[in-house]
Motif scaffolding. Structure first.
Motif, PDB file in Angstrom:
ATOM      1  N   ALA A 178       0.826  -1.210   0.000  1.00  0.00           N
ATOM      2  CA  ALA A 178       0.000   0.000   0.000  1.00  0.00           C
ATOM      3  C   ALA A 178       0.857   1.256   0.000  1.00  0.00           C
ATOM      4  N   ALA A 179       1.959   1.233   0.768  1.00  0.00           N
ATOM      5  CA  ALA A 179       2.837   2.402   0.837  1.00  0.00           C
ATOM      6  C   ALA A 179       3.482   2.680  -0.513  1.00  0.00           C
ATOM      7  N   ASP A 182       1.090   4.410  -3.007  1.00  0.00           N
ATOM      8  CA  ASP A 182       0.543   5.720  -2.641  1.00  0.00           C
ATOM      9  C   ASP A 182       1.273   6.831  -3.388  1.00  0.00           C
ATOM     10  N   ASN A 183       0.755   7.221  -4.536  1.00  0.00           N
ATOM     11  CA  ASN A 183       1.407   8.256  -5.344  1.00  0.00           C
ATOM     12  C   ASN A 183       1.387   9.621  -4.661  1.00  0.00           C
ATOM     13  N   ALA A 185       2.033  10.270  -1.721  1.00  0.00           N
ATOM     14  CA  ALA A 185       3.128  10.397  -0.764  1.00  0.00           C
ATOM     15  C   ALA A 185       4.361  11.055  -1.370  1.00  0.00           C
ATOM     16  N   SER A 278       4.131   5.356   3.843  1.00  0.00           N
ATOM     17  CA  SER A 278       4.185   5.637   2.402  1.00  0.00           C
ATOM     18  C   SER A 278       5.136   6.795   2.105  1.00  0.00           C
TER      19      SER A 278
END
Length: 317
Positions: A178-179, A182-183, A185, A278
């Motif tokens: 998930a991290a 995460d664009n 982030a 993230s």
């Protein structure tokens, strides 16, 4: 039409169940090492190869057979005994396995194919050359894609990450996936650049003073010391435990270790603070770290007696 020739059972070399069992063996060996050790990465590459072969064999075992003029490998994969002398079955190279999977499984896209080829390629370099292919390679550079690739391959066979690595590691894997996805982030790069610009504008003498203060501060706090991506000073990441403590005995000393997944970062030299896995992944600070504590056996098994309930004994002879 009557079928007069019948095939036997799928041989172990091409049997998806046997290949998956072997992948499980290797992933369990991976779990015997800390996530920052080169052995951890090596065992992961071995596990990935056999997981990929199991997934392709689950579609059809003959897909694993290396093409040859007589078709002996194909016949053998289909369960027929070979009539050739000194026959030794051969399967396709792992790079071809990944290419075929990307053509068959809709979710297995080119990024997963490329990762699989590179990760198992490092394994080949590690085992068949003088190159130390996995030394110094940060887990954050390969673990998110590794687990994502495994998740897709497992799903194609009706398995989950929990089935493959256990519930604790699966929870970590899902956080890493998930991290990495995460664009939003990536905006943290702007914060790093801004703090770096302010830092560079400070006089050199002030930089040295702040860096020295940061080193002292970091040594007195609970966490894992790292270099700040903005100013290079000693800073800290802190996180949550992702494994149960493990203990080993060395010379009457119990060494207890536990892995943590970073969740926040702070540098008091330049003032940079980052919250969230993230965002930490974007600036290469998302690697798991290990907290180690040492205890003397006497501290645990022979605590000091409590004489608080007794009067002082002054009856000397």
């Amino acid at each position: 039409m009557k079928q007069t020739i019948k095939s036997g059972a799928t041989p172990a070399a091409f049997d998806p169940n046997a290949l998956y069992t072997k992948a499980l063996r290797y992933i369990q060996n991976m779990d015997n090492h800390d996530s920052d050790e080169w052995e951890y990465a090596l065992w992961s590459s071995l596990a990935l190869e056999f997981l990929a072969r199991a997934a392709l064999g689950n579609v059809s075992p003959p897909l694993l057979a290396e093409p040859d003029k007589s078709g002996s490998n194909l016949h053998f994969a289909l369960g027929f005994a070979s009539l050739e002398e000194k026959f030794s079955p051969k399967s396709i190279a792992i790079s071809e396995v990944f290419r075929r999977l990307s053509a068959i499984l809709p979710e297995f896209v080119k990024e997963h194919e490329a990762f699989g080829i590179v990760h198992t390629g490092k394994r080949n370099a590690e085992l068949h050359s003088g190159e130390l292919a996995f030394d110094g390679v940060k887990g954050s550079s390969w673990q998110p894609r590794f687990y994502q690739t495994c998740e897709i391959l497992l799903a194609s066979m009706g398995f989950s990450l929990e089935d493959f690595v256990g519930s604790d590691e699966a929870d970590v894997a899902k956080q890493l996936i998930a991290a990495a996805a995460d664009n939003g982030a990536k905006a943290v790069n702007g914060d790093v650049a801004a703090h770096s610009k302010v830092w560079q504008a400070k006089p050199e003498s002030e930089q040295k003073t702040l860096a020295a203060q940061a080193m002292i501060w970091a040594s007195r706090q609970i966490g894992h010391r790292v270099d700040c991506p903005a100013c290079g000073s000693t800073a800290l990441v802190q996180g949550e435990p992702v494994s149960a403590p493990s203990q080993k005995l060395e010379d009457d000393v119990i060494i207890e270790s536990q892995e943590y997944l970073p969740t926040q970062f702070e540098c008091i030299a330049c003032g940079l603070r980052i919250i969230g896995l993230s965002k930490l992944a974007v600036v290469a600070l998302s690697d798991r770290y290990k907290k180690t504590q040492k205890y003397n056996l006497s501290e645990i098994y022979a605590p000091l007696d409590d004489y608080s309930m007794f009067e002082e004994d002054n009856n000397e002879p």
